[in-house]
Design an enzyme around this catalytic site. Structure first.
Site, short mmCIF file in Angstrom:
data_model
loop_
_atom_site.label_atom_id
_atom_site.label_comp_id
_atom_site.label_asym_id
_atom_site.label_seq_id
_atom_site.Cartn_x
_atom_site.Cartn_y
_atom_site.Cartn_z
N HIS A 294 -42.15 -16.92 16.38
CA HIS A 294 -41.37 -18.07 15.14
C HIS A 294 -41.43 -17.97 14.05
O HIS A 294 -40.17 -18.15 13.17
CB HIS A 294 -42.44 -19.39 15.75
CG HIS A 294 -41.21 -20.62 15.26
ND1 HIS A 294 -40.32 -21.35 15.64
CD2 HIS A 294 -41.96 -21.48 14.20
CE1 HIS A 294 -40.01 -21.91 14.83
NE2 HIS A 294 -40.96 -22.49 14.03
N HIS B 214 -36.51 -27.39 16.65
CA HIS B 214 -37.60 -27.90 17.37
C HIS B 214 -37.62 -28.49 18.85
O HIS B 214 -37.56 -29.55 19.45
CB HIS B 214 -37.77 -29.13 15.79
CG HIS B 214 -39.10 -29.80 15.99
ND1 HIS B 214 -39.48 -30.31 15.76
CD2 HIS B 214 -39.93 -28.54 15.26
CE1 HIS B 214 -40.80 -30.00 14.80
NE2 HIS B 214 -40.83 -28.57 14.82
#
Length: 748
Positions: A57, A103
């Site tokens: 990430h 998300h």
């Protein structure tokens, strides 16, 4: 020298050590590298910091070699990948900043807060660049909506997006919502923000000036969101529900205050660098800001505002509590900066200083509790070249004949079934929950090809959209990647805008699987080819990998966020038919291409074969022609043909305009193929009768295939194929089917 782990009979201490770093997502090889960088074993805080900075990430360690293939430069690009957002020049000393982020995993566990904090994070990316956010968009994917869990996720994700965006006062003007069993258990929640900035206020997240103080702004730090970046870099499993504490909690009212105060700070001219505390929180912002300047940083964690007692250095560094920022000013500007935040009633605390030793040093209770080289955290993180393999299914799909299906003869019923499909049906139930008119700059809101927001003080506007088709990319990642870019650009052009650049959100399964990594490589190559052809560079984006469920990976779903410039508000164009007797024209060629289409899925119950082919040169000619026709004032409406093909596009233009249509499609194809094929590079136009001759001549000059279909007429839709009636329905009936589909599914 770093102590080597024993290959034989490890001690209890070594086993515990191994369990610790593996639990944090660090491999044995990575642990050895960390030991090498430090010249010793890392302590608990240090291994935590490395684990989040080296997660996919934050580091893109699996995807970085592929991302380098993107074209990222262009004459308008002022800021490309590597900062909070990309920035593109739009003239008159103005620029547009935009970015899209995911998300996904947090939204699968806690949909309201997962979606809400996704919106909050992308807003901070924009205003940290110095830009005033003017619009939000989203791209959402869920499993089949007849599943109760999917309904729960869908309803709460939409509520979270609305709850945050509406409170901050930024209009949510567009987006897309798709449903497919591929996304069961692993929804995709991608949020995009667009902002406007004057050139002189463009900021970077850089910690320059040795000795300069580092300030923390925003609410106090809590234990929410700890290891959120790591959580986003692993597959969702049944145990993921236990990680609910990793999902952050947002406060949009606080975000509004932080945004206004930070924009005032930037416009004061005293700030050197500023960055939001997004993924990995204080860890990522401090180390990245120091790295960009080639400096180090000391943080004094006792000074960090804390809303919970007894927080450790590890917890403070890895917390992803929301609405927090980090910035650097010169010492003699510190009081001026504090005064700005005092006026907004916000905490502004000096928590560190810039150093020249290239290290991130953490002090807690007067002791040095972590000491790490910044380059090791940011620049020297591992990069993997994953094995790539063509999937077996891809080879099988090449042999599928998508014209073998029995001919559908009741085409009126087929059109109704497609309009009732949640992928095509009206999304009014969704966007009616969003405030898309706040700030009164929205010229075209949700529901048309692209949203359009005017730029105050000018006659310019920005057209913006999010687009992607996971089915197409699954069937052929290279072609599907091209189509995603081209459809986004087509939507911009149909709204009167010149496509400028893209931001992308690459949602894929686990890169550890060679067939998934092949999908990623192919899709990136396809996106790159289309961006080069259309001169729309990639100025930033996000990679979200490890999107898997019990049945395997999601469909590979690259989402393209695109912004275009409308040079004059008179050029703003929408999809709805405008006047009776206007002539309806179809641009492009229709072929028997059903692979991955909504017709194939809804009517025949499969997704198979190959997606439609695309010719980038033909696409470029089509878009240039339509934009020129709009600028010459030759069009009343323009609508991209996408899901559902020609029949659905006609219905949508009729529904949007409240007018009927009478058309005759001349074709060598079967009627069902002619009306529902999803062949690319096609646009439906309407024009006043007196403009048609000029319009068609111009199409010929650009080499764009075209056909006059009929006229805008009455209150019903009549479609004939080669003179034979095929579809007959009232616009009101079709509109009711189209509007009621999703509320009925949701039981509303």
């Amino acid at each position: 020298m770093a102590q080597q782990l024993s290959a034989k009979e490890p001690t209890a201490e070594q086993i515990a050590e191994q369990q610790l770093y593996r639990q944090m997502g660090v491999s044995d090889e990575e642990y050895e590298k960390i030991c090498g960088f430090l010249g010793r074993k890392p302590n608990y805080t240090e291994i935590g910091v490395f684990s989040v900075m080296w997660s996919e990430h934050c580091s893109y360690k699996n995807s970085k070699p592929v991302l380098r293939r993107f074209p990222t430069k262009g004459p308008r690009v002022l800021m490309g990948p590597g900062e909070g957002a990309g920035i593109v020049d739009i003239g008159d000393n103005l620029a547009v900043a935009f970015k899209i982020e995911s998300h996904n995993h947090p939204s699968a566990i806690e949909p309201y807060q997962g979606a809400a904090t996704g919106v909050g994070g992308i807003i901070r990316d924009i205003f940290s660049m110095g830009a005033r956010p003017v619009a939000l968009l989203n791209s959402l994917r869920f499993g089949r909506p007849d599943n109760e869990r999917v309904k729960y996720l869908f309803e709460n994700v939409v509520a979270g997006i609305a709850g945050y965006g509406n409170c901050v006062g930024i209009p949510t003007v567009g987006g897309e919502v798709k449903f497919d069993e591929s996304y069961e258990g692993n929804p995709l929640v991608n949020a995009m923000c667009v902002g406007i900035i004057e050139h002189e206020h463009i900021m970077r997240g850089v910690a320059s000036g040795v000795g300069n103080p580092v300030f923390y702004v925003g609410p106090a730090t809590g234990r929410d969101g700890i290891h959120g970046a790591t959580f986003a870099s692993e597959e969702l499993t049944e145990e993921s529900e236990a990680k609910r504490p990793a999902v952050q909690v947002g406060d949009p009212f606080m975000e509004k205050l932080v945004m206004e105060a930070c924009l005032e700070l930037i416009r004061s001219g005293i700030v050197i660098g500023i960055q939001d505390m997004g993924a990995a929180g204080l860890t990522c912002s401090s180390s990245e800001m120091a790295s960009k300047a080639g400096n180090g940083m000391e943080l004094y964690l006792d000074r960090v505002p804390q809303r919970e007692e007894g927080m450790t250095a590890y917890e403070m560094m890895l917390s992803e509590s929301q609405e927090r920022m980090l910035f650097v000013v010169e010492p003699d500007k510190a009081d001026q900066a504090k005064a700005i935040f005092d006026r907004w009633g916000l905490l502004c605390v000096e928590v560190g200083r810039v150093t020249d030793d290239g290290r991130l040093k953490l002090f807690h209770h007067g002791e040095l509790v972590a000491d790490m080289p910044v380059r090791a955290l940011v620049d020297d993180c591992p990069v993997y070249h994953k094995p790539s393999r063509v999937p077996d299914y891809y080879e099988r799909m090449a042999a599928v004949d998508t014209t073998r299906y029995a001919e559908v003869t009741d085409l009126t019923d087929a059109l109704k079934r497609l309009l009732a499909s949640p992928n095509i049906a009206s999304k009014e139930w969704v966007y009616s929950q969003y405030d898309y008119m706040v700030r009164t700059s929205t010229a075209v809101g949700p529901g048309s090809d692209a949203a359009v927001v005017t730029i105050r003080g000018t006659r310019k506007a920005l057209a913006m959209t999010t687009d992607g088709n996971g089915r197409f990319v699954y069937l052929d990642p290279y072609v599907g990647g091209q189509i995603a870019v081209c459809e986004a650009a087509r939507n911009i052009v149909c709204s009167g805008g010149e496509p400028l650049a893209i931001t992308d959100n690459l949602n894929f399964g686990s890169p550890e699987k060679p067939d998934i990594f092949w999908q990623l490589e192919q899709a990136v190559d396809g996106i790159s080819a289309a961006c080069r052809a259309l001169e729309t560079p990639v100025i930033g984006g996000n990679v979200s990998l490890y999107n898997e469920n019990a049945k395997g990976a999601i469909y590979p779903t690259p989402v393209i966020g695109m912004v275009g410039l409308v040079h004059d508000i008179d050029h703003i164009t929408t999809q709805g038919f405008k006047r009776e007797s206007d002539v309806i024209v179809l641009l492009g060629e229709t072929k028997a291409e059903l692979g991955g289409s909504e017709f194939q899925y809804v009517i025949h119950g499969v997704t198979e074969g190959r997606p439609p082919a695309i010719d980038l040169a033909a696409e470029q000619r089509l878009q240039r022609f339509v934009l020129e026709a709009i600028r010459r004032g030759l069009l009343r409406s323009a609508h991209d043909l996408s899901e559902g093909g020609l029949a659905v596009a006609l219905a949508e233009s009729c529904i949007s305009g409240g007018l009927g249509a009478d058309v005759d499609v001349r074709t060598n194809l079967r009627p069902d193929f002619a009306l529902f094929s999803e062949s690319q590079s096609r646009i439906l136009l309407s024009a006043a009768p007196e403009w048609v001759e000029h319009l068609l001549a111009l199409a010929g000059e650009f080499g764009v295939p075209h056909a006059v279909l009929g006229e805008v007429k009455g209150s019903g839709i009549t479609i004939r194929v080669n003179g034979t009636p095929a579809v007959q329905a009232s616009v009101r009936e079709l509109e009711q089917i189209w509007k009621d589909a999703i509320p009925c599914l949701m039981g509303k």
